[in-house]
Design a protein around this motif. Structure first.
Motif, short mmCIF file in Angstrom:
data_model
loop_
_atom_site.label_atom_id
_atom_site.label_comp_id
_atom_site.label_asym_id
_atom_site.label_seq_id
_atom_site.Cartn_x
_atom_site.Cartn_y
_atom_site.Cartn_z
N ASP A 59 -7.04 -5.16 2.83
CA ASP A 59 -5.70 -5.57 2.43
C ASP A 59 -5.67 -6.52 1.24
O ASP A 59 -4.60 -6.81 0.72
N SER A 60 -6.83 -7.02 0.79
CA SER A 60 -6.81 -7.99 -0.30
C SER A 60 -7.13 -7.38 -1.66
O SER A 60 -6.99 -8.07 -2.66
N ILE A 61 -7.53 -6.12 -1.72
CA ILE A 61 -7.81 -5.54 -3.03
C ILE A 61 -6.51 -5.37 -3.80
O ILE A 61 -5.42 -5.27 -3.22
N SER A 62 -6.61 -5.33 -5.12
CA SER A 62 -5.41 -5.33 -5.95
C SER A 62 -4.85 -3.94 -6.20
O SER A 62 -3.92 -3.79 -6.98
N ASP A 63 -5.39 -2.92 -5.55
CA ASP A 63 -4.87 -1.56 -5.64
C ASP A 63 -4.35 -1.14 -4.28
O ASP A 63 -4.83 -1.60 -3.26
N ALA A 64 -3.36 -0.24 -4.32
CA ALA A 64 -2.95 0.40 -3.07
C ALA A 64 -4.14 1.26 -2.64
O ALA A 64 -4.82 1.86 -3.47
N LEU A 65 -4.40 1.31 -1.35
CA LEU A 65 -5.54 2.08 -0.85
C LEU A 65 -5.11 2.90 0.35
O LEU A 65 -4.50 2.37 1.28
N VAL A 66 -5.40 4.18 0.28
CA VAL A 66 -5.10 5.07 1.40
C VAL A 66 -6.35 5.86 1.74
O VAL A 66 -7.18 6.15 0.89
N VAL A 67 -6.48 6.19 3.01
CA VAL A 67 -7.53 7.08 3.49
C VAL A 67 -6.81 8.23 4.18
O VAL A 67 -5.93 8.01 5.01
N HIS A 68 -7.16 9.46 3.78
CA HIS A 68 -6.48 10.61 4.38
C HIS A 68 -7.49 11.68 4.75
O HIS A 68 -8.59 11.76 4.21
N GLU A 69 -7.09 12.49 5.72
CA GLU A 69 -7.92 13.61 6.15
C GLU A 69 -8.01 14.64 5.04
O GLU A 69 -7.13 14.72 4.18
N LEU A 85 -0.55 -3.16 0.50
CA LEU A 85 0.02 -2.93 -0.83
C LEU A 85 0.58 -1.51 -0.95
O LEU A 85 1.64 -1.32 -1.57
N ALA A 86 -0.08 -0.52 -0.37
CA ALA A 86 0.45 0.85 -0.41
C ALA A 86 1.82 0.90 0.26
O ALA A 86 2.76 1.51 -0.27
N CYS A 87 1.96 0.24 1.39
CA CYS A 87 3.25 0.22 2.09
C CYS A 87 4.30 -0.51 1.28
O CYS A 87 5.43 -0.02 1.14
N GLN A 88 3.95 -1.68 0.74
CA GLN A 88 4.92 -2.45 -0.05
C GLN A 88 5.37 -1.68 -1.29
O GLN A 88 6.56 -1.62 -1.59
N THR A 159 -10.68 8.87 0.20
CA THR A 159 -10.37 7.44 0.12
C THR A 159 -9.91 7.21 -1.31
O THR A 159 -10.66 7.45 -2.25
N THR A 160 -8.68 6.75 -1.44
CA THR A 160 -8.04 6.77 -2.74
C THR A 160 -7.44 5.42 -3.13
O THR A 160 -6.34 5.08 -2.69
N PRO A 161 -8.15 4.64 -3.95
CA PRO A 161 -7.52 3.46 -4.53
C PRO A 161 -6.58 3.90 -5.64
O PRO A 161 -6.91 4.77 -6.45
#
Length: 170
Positions: A59-69, A85-88, A159-161
């Motif tokens: 949660d502290s990295i400066s990019d939105a980060l998502v992990v998806h199947e 950050l992705a949610c915000q 895994t996508t920043p």
């Protein structure tokens, strides 16, 4: 229950008991079990600390980060994890995002299709893409993302920043 052993080390015990009665209700036997659960409790505490560190880093990295199947054909599946950050940025709650997939936030007219992503992943393990994400309120957000393929929880995942490039000079 915690006790110190003869060397002063703290030990943690679990205990329980059973009482046996005769037909008249008199106690005839009482049994007590005592188990040393120190190692289990230490392992649980270490796991909690590790999970807390991972969560803070995620949660502290400066990019939105998502992990998806990723499906058998390489198609993007549901999000398995998203950072704050992705949610915000997109205006969704975490619970909402975990019921979605990248296709739900990608602008279909932005030019980068799922097929393009699969083709470029076959050539280069960590390709960089430009994309437009659409927030919950309809705001279009130009982003740059790096797609990493990882084995996670026994599944191939993406895994996508993702970096907001809206303020980047052309």
């Amino acid at each position: 229950m915690a006790r110190a052993d003869k060397d002063g080390w703290k030990r943690i015990f679990s205990y329980g008991g059973t009482t046996f009665f005769d037909s008249e209700g008199k106690t005839i036997l009482a049994g007590l079990t005592l188990s040393d659960i120190t190692e289990r409790k230490q392992a649980e505490a270490a796991l909690r600390r590790s999970e807390e560190r991972a969560h803070v880093l995620f949660d502290s990295i400066s990019d939105a980060l998502v992990v998806h199947e990723l499906g058998a054909n390489g198609e993007a599946g549901h999000f398995l994890e998203v950072n704050d950050l992705a949610c915000q940025r997109l205006g969704y709650t975490r619970e909402e995002m975990l019921s979605m997939s990248p296709e739900d936030i990608d602008d279909p007219e932005s030019g980068t299709s799922a097929g393009d992503i699969r083709a470029r992943l076959a050539i280069k393990p960590i390709p960089i893409f430009d994309q437009i994400h659409v927030a919950k309120d309809g705001t279009r957000i130009p982003v740059e993302f790096h797609n990493h393929l990882l084995k996670l929880w026994g599944k191939t995942t993406g895994t996508t920043p993702t970096r907001d490039r809206g303020d980047r000079a052309p």
